[in-house]
Design an enzyme around this catalytic site. Structure first.
Site, PDB file in Angstrom:
ATOM      1  N   ASN A   9      52.836  52.875  -2.595  1.00 32.73           N
ATOM      2  CA  ASN A   9      52.590  52.037  -1.425  1.00 32.73           C
ATOM      3  C   ASN A   9      53.108  52.791  -0.205  1.00 32.73           C
ATOM      4  OD1 ASN A   9      52.564  50.094   0.570  1.00 32.73           O
ATOM      5  ND2 ASN A   9      54.156  48.808  -0.365  1.00 32.73           N
ATOM      6  N   LYS A  11      52.944  51.997   2.874  1.00 32.05           N
ATOM      7  CA  LYS A  11      53.374  51.143   3.989  1.00 32.05           C
ATOM      8  C   LYS A  11      52.765  51.669   5.306  1.00 32.05           C
ATOM      9  CE  LYS A  11      57.262  49.832   1.206  1.00 32.05           C
ATOM     10  NZ  LYS A  11      58.639  49.389   1.115  1.00 32.05           N
ATOM     11  N   HIS A  95      53.465  41.289  -0.862  1.00 29.24           N
ATOM     12  CA  HIS A  95      54.620  42.185  -0.839  1.00 29.24           C
ATOM     13  C   HIS A  95      55.764  41.509  -0.082  1.00 29.24           C
ATOM     14  CE1 HIS A  95      57.176  45.558   0.250  1.00 29.24           C
ATOM     15  NE2 HIS A  95      56.655  46.189  -0.789  1.00 29.24           N
ATOM     16  N   GLU A  97      57.706  42.461   2.125  1.00 29.46           N
ATOM     17  CA  GLU A  97      57.705  42.662   3.582  1.00 29.46           C
ATOM     18  C   GLU A  97      56.704  41.718   4.251  1.00 29.46           C
ATOM     19  OE1 GLU A  97      57.162  46.900   3.436  1.00 29.46           O
ATOM     20  OE2 GLU A  97      59.182  47.064   2.599  1.00 29.46           O
ATOM     21  N   GLU A 167      59.398  42.939  -7.770  1.00 27.47           N
ATOM     22  CA  GLU A 167      60.127  43.747  -6.796  1.00 27.47           C
ATOM     23  C   GLU A 167      61.303  42.959  -6.245  1.00 27.47           C
ATOM     24  OE1 GLU A 167      57.461  47.054  -5.146  1.00 27.47           O
ATOM     25  OE2 GLU A 167      57.241  45.320  -3.866  1.00 27.47           O
ATOM     26  N   GLY A 173      63.699  49.784  -0.676  1.00 25.53           N
ATOM     27  CA  GLY A 173      64.080  50.643   0.446  1.00 25.53           C
ATOM     28  C   GLY A 173      65.584  50.751   0.650  1.00 25.53           C
ATOM     29  N   SER A 213      63.052  51.119  -4.954  1.00 26.70           N
ATOM     30  CA  SER A 213      63.790  52.388  -5.028  1.00 26.70           C
ATOM     31  C   SER A 213      63.507  53.190  -6.309  1.00 26.70           C
ATOM     32  CB  SER A 213      65.289  52.141  -4.844  1.00 26.70           C
ATOM     33  OG  SER A 213      65.529  51.566  -3.569  1.00 26.70           O
TER      34      SER A 213
HETATM   35  P1  PGA Z   1      60.752  51.553  -2.169  1.00 35.23           P
HETATM   36  O1  PGA Z   1      59.621  50.459  -1.887  1.00 35.23           O
HETATM   37  O2  PGA Z   1      60.297  52.357  -3.380  1.00 35.23           O
HETATM   38  O3  PGA Z   1      60.799  52.398  -0.916  1.00 35.23           O
HETATM   39  O4  PGA Z   1      62.012  50.823  -2.443  1.00 35.23           O
HETATM   40  C1  PGA Z   1      58.997  49.765  -2.939  1.00 35.23           C
HETATM   41  C2  PGA Z   1      57.974  48.800  -2.384  1.00 35.23           C
HETATM   42  O5  PGA Z   1      58.247  48.201  -1.340  1.00 35.23           O
HETATM   43  O6  PGA Z   1      56.879  48.619  -2.945  1.00 35.23           O
END
Ligand code: PGA
Length: 250
Positions: A9, A11, A95, A97, A167, A173, A213
Site C-alpha cells: 500500500n 499511500k 483502511h 487511516e 491491521e 507506521g 510495520s
Molecule cells: P506500515 O503500514 O507497514 O507502514 O505500518 C501498513 C498499512 O497501513 O497498510
C-alpha cells in the site's frame, strides 16, 4: 491450502516517474515468485501507469479507496468501474487511516465493499483495534463490531469473494509490529467470526492478511504462523528491494 497474498500500500507516495522506476527495479526481482499473489496499491493518479508497467507480469494492481457510489456528483471521489477500467483488480477498503482521518464508518465499508464486488474488484477489507482498545481488553469486541458491520453484512457468496486485512492501528507506521502470536490470535478470532456468521467452509477459505510495520526482517516470523495468509505492507513496499525481500520471504 490458502494461497498467500503480499500486498503493498503506497499511500500518498510516488509520482508517475517514481512509479515507473519502481516497476523497472521490482518486476525482475519477483518474476519467479510463484508462491503468493503480489499486489501493489498506488495512489489514484499512478494506477494506469502501474497497470501498464505490470502488464504481462505476476503483479496485480489495487486501488487504495473507492466511492460507495457508481457515479454521480461526488466531487473528489473515484468509482469502482473507474478503478476497473484503469487496470485494478483489487481495492483496499476501510483502511484505518480512512476510518480515523476521513471518518469512514463500518456502514461506509459495507457499501463500498458491495459496489467493488459489483464491478468485479476483489475488496481487501481492513479492520483493527486501537491501542486503547487493546489496553482496555476490548480488542475482540472492536474486531467483532467491525466484522459484523462490514464483511459480516455480506451474503455468503459475496463474503467468499473478499480478503480481510487485520491491521492493529497501534502497529501501523509505528515500527511496532504485532508479535506473530498476537496477530495469529486476532486472525483466529476473525476466522471464528466468519465461521459463526457464515460457515466453517467460508471460515477456512477466508484469506486474512496481517498489516502493521511488516519489514523484510520480520516477515518470516509472521509467515511462520499458518493463520496468517499474507501481509499488507505500507512503508516497506515503497522500496523495490525491500518489498521484493518481503514477497520472497521463504
Ligand atoms: P506500515 O503500514 O507497514 O507502514 O505500518 C501498513 C498499512 O497501513 O497498510
Amino acid at each position: 491450502m490458502r494461497r498467500r497474498v503480499i500486498a503493498g500500500n503506497w499511500k500518498m507516495y510516488k509520482t508517475l516517474a517514481e512509479t515507473r522506476a519502481f516497476f523497472s527495479a521490482f518486476t525482475p526481482l519477483v518474476a519467479n515468485s510463484r508462491h503468493c499473489d503480489i499486489i501493489i496499491a498506488p495512489p489514484f493518479t499512478a494506477i494506469s501507469t502501474a497497470a501498464e508497467a505490470a502488464k504481462g507480469t505476476n503483479i496485480a494492481i489495487s486501488g487504495q479507496n473507492v466511492s460507495w457510489s457508481k457515479e454521480g456528483a461526488f466531487t473528489g471521489e473515484v468509482s469502482a468501474p473507474m478503478l476497473t477500467e484503469a487496470g485494478c483488480r483489487y481495492v483496499i477498503i476501510g483502511h484505518s487511516e480512512r476510518r480515523q482521518l476521513f471518518r469512514e464508518t463500518d456502514d461506509n465499508v459495507a457499501k463500498k465493499t458491495l459496489v467493488a464486488l459489483d464491478s468485479g474488484l476483489t475488496p481487501i477489507v481492513c479492520l483493527g483495534e486501537m491501542q486503547e482498545d487493546r489496553d482496555a481488553g476490548l480488542a475482540e469486541e472492536v474486531l467483532l463490531r467491525q466484522f459484523t458491520g462490514g464483511p459480516g453484512a455480506l451474503t455468503p457468496d459475496e463474503f467468499s469473494r473478499i480478503l480481510i486485512a487485520y491491521e492493529p492501528v497501534w502497529a501501523i507506521g509505528t515500527g511496532r509490529t504485532a508479535t506473530p502470536e498476537i496477530a495469529a490470535t486476532a486472525h483466529r478470532f476473525l476466522r471464528r467470526c466468519a465461521g459463526e456468521q457464515f460457515s466453517v467452509h467460508h471460515a477456512s477459505a477466508l484469506r486474512i492478511l496481517y498489516g502493521g510495520s511488516v519489514k523484510p526482517d520480520n516477515i518470516q516470523g509472521l509467515m511462520a504462523q499458518e493463520e496468517l495468509d499474507g501481509a499488507l505492507v505500507g512503508g516497506a513496499s515503497l522500496d523495490p528491494k525491500s518489498f521484493a525481500a518481503i514477497v520472497n520471504f521463504k
